[in-house]
Design an enzyme around this catalytic site. Structure first.
Site, PDB file in Angstrom:
ATOM      1  N   HIS A  43      91.473  -8.314  57.835  1.00  0.00           N
ATOM      2  CA  HIS A  43      91.010  -9.105  56.693  1.00  0.00           C
ATOM      3  C   HIS A  43      90.947  -8.187  55.478  1.00  0.00           C
ATOM      4  CE1 HIS A  43      88.121 -12.489  55.201  1.00  0.00           C
ATOM      5  NE2 HIS A  43      88.695 -11.885  54.176  1.00  0.00           N
ATOM      6  N   GLU A  70      93.741 -12.455  57.672  1.00  0.00           N
ATOM      7  CA  GLU A  70      92.768 -13.344  57.050  1.00  0.00           C
ATOM      8  C   GLU A  70      92.563 -12.938  55.596  1.00  0.00           C
ATOM      9  OE1 GLU A  70      89.817 -13.953  60.922  1.00  0.00           O
ATOM     10  OE2 GLU A  70      89.146 -12.770  59.202  1.00  0.00           O
ATOM     11  N   HIS A 191      83.326 -15.519  64.353  1.00  0.00           N
ATOM     12  CA  HIS A 191      82.189 -15.026  63.592  1.00  0.00           C
ATOM     13  C   HIS A 191      80.951 -14.982  64.482  1.00  0.00           C
ATOM     14  CE1 HIS A 191      81.059 -13.691  59.521  1.00  0.00           C
ATOM     15  NE2 HIS A 191      79.829 -13.908  59.968  1.00  0.00           N
TER      16      HIS A 191
END
Length: 238
Positions: A43, A70, A191
């Site tokens: 990410h 991401e 998450h």
């Protein structure tokens, strides 16, 4: 079996805190692959405070397993990187600039037109798309109208309430997944999933294709070893 993608951002955070190249982020990606992970996730953010854009290019050139990038597509630098590197999957996250970590999904109704446009850009390049969403039926239905291939369910709410009442904590995710299955959307999740809550989640959410886990797995690897931690997470998904 649900696939496990390892988010290696925390290796880059540790490296950047001291300078130099220890730990080696490319080696972390290659070892994740070697130790049995089904994919590698990164990410990158505009300030490159953990994963650097150069890391992304090096990793894509070296690994053979699935690569997932991401990020916030409103950052043109991110869009350009994804189109250059061409990962197997891009996951679109509505992060604010400077945000410590992702903390909410897209409002797929409010941002429908924008998502249709940007998803089309990536799909025209042959890249599978996934969008970060909260486990809300209306957001799942909105996602289906954007043309995305998958949704990634934001699982902090589940993890936060897991020990209070795991049956209630997973219920919104079960319902969201059923709606996604009905609308022929693939389902990812991520998450705050960890060794304690992952097995229950994977067992109850129908059609779960992939989980992306970084922080918890890297923390566990400090005590358990990287290879052992990956295998322990894989066992939760069987």
């Amino acid at each position: 079996m649900t696939k496990l993608s390892i988010n290696i951002n925390k290796f880059a955070t540790l490296r950047n805190s001291r300078g130099g190249n220890n730990p080696n982020v490319l080696k972390a990606a290659l070892d994740a692959e070697r130790f049995g992970a089904d994919g590698v996730t990164v990410h990158p953010r505009p300030d490159e405070r953990h994963i650097r854009y150069s890391d992304v290019r090096e990793i894509k050139a070296a690994i053979t397993t699935e690569f997932n990038i991401e990020g916030n597509p409103r950052e043109q630098k991110f869009v350009d990187l994804v189109l250059e590197v061409r990962p197997e999957q891009v996951t679109l996250v509505p992060d604010a600039l400077g945000q410590i970590t992702s903390d909410h999904g897209w409002d797929t109704l409010k941002h429908r037109d924008y998502l249709v446009e940007i998803i089309g850009v990536f799909k025209n390049a042959g890249i599978r798309t996934s969008i970060f969403v909260d486990p809300v039926i209306e957001m799942i239905r909105g996602a289906a109208e954007t043309g995305t291939d998958r949704v990634e369910l934001y699982t902090e709410g589940y993890a936060k309430h897991f020990y209070d009442n795991k049956e209630q904590a997973v219920l919104h995710y079960v319902n969201a997944a059923k709606e996604a299955n009905h609308l022929k959307l693939g389902i990812n999740a991520g998450h705050d999933l960890d060794l304690q809550n992952l097995k229950y989640f994977a067992a109850h959410v129908p059609g779960l294709l992939e989980v992306s886990i970084g922080h918890a797995l890297v923390c566990d690897a400090i005590y358990l070893g990287y290879e052992n931690a990956i295998q322990m997470y894989k066992r939760q998904l069987r």
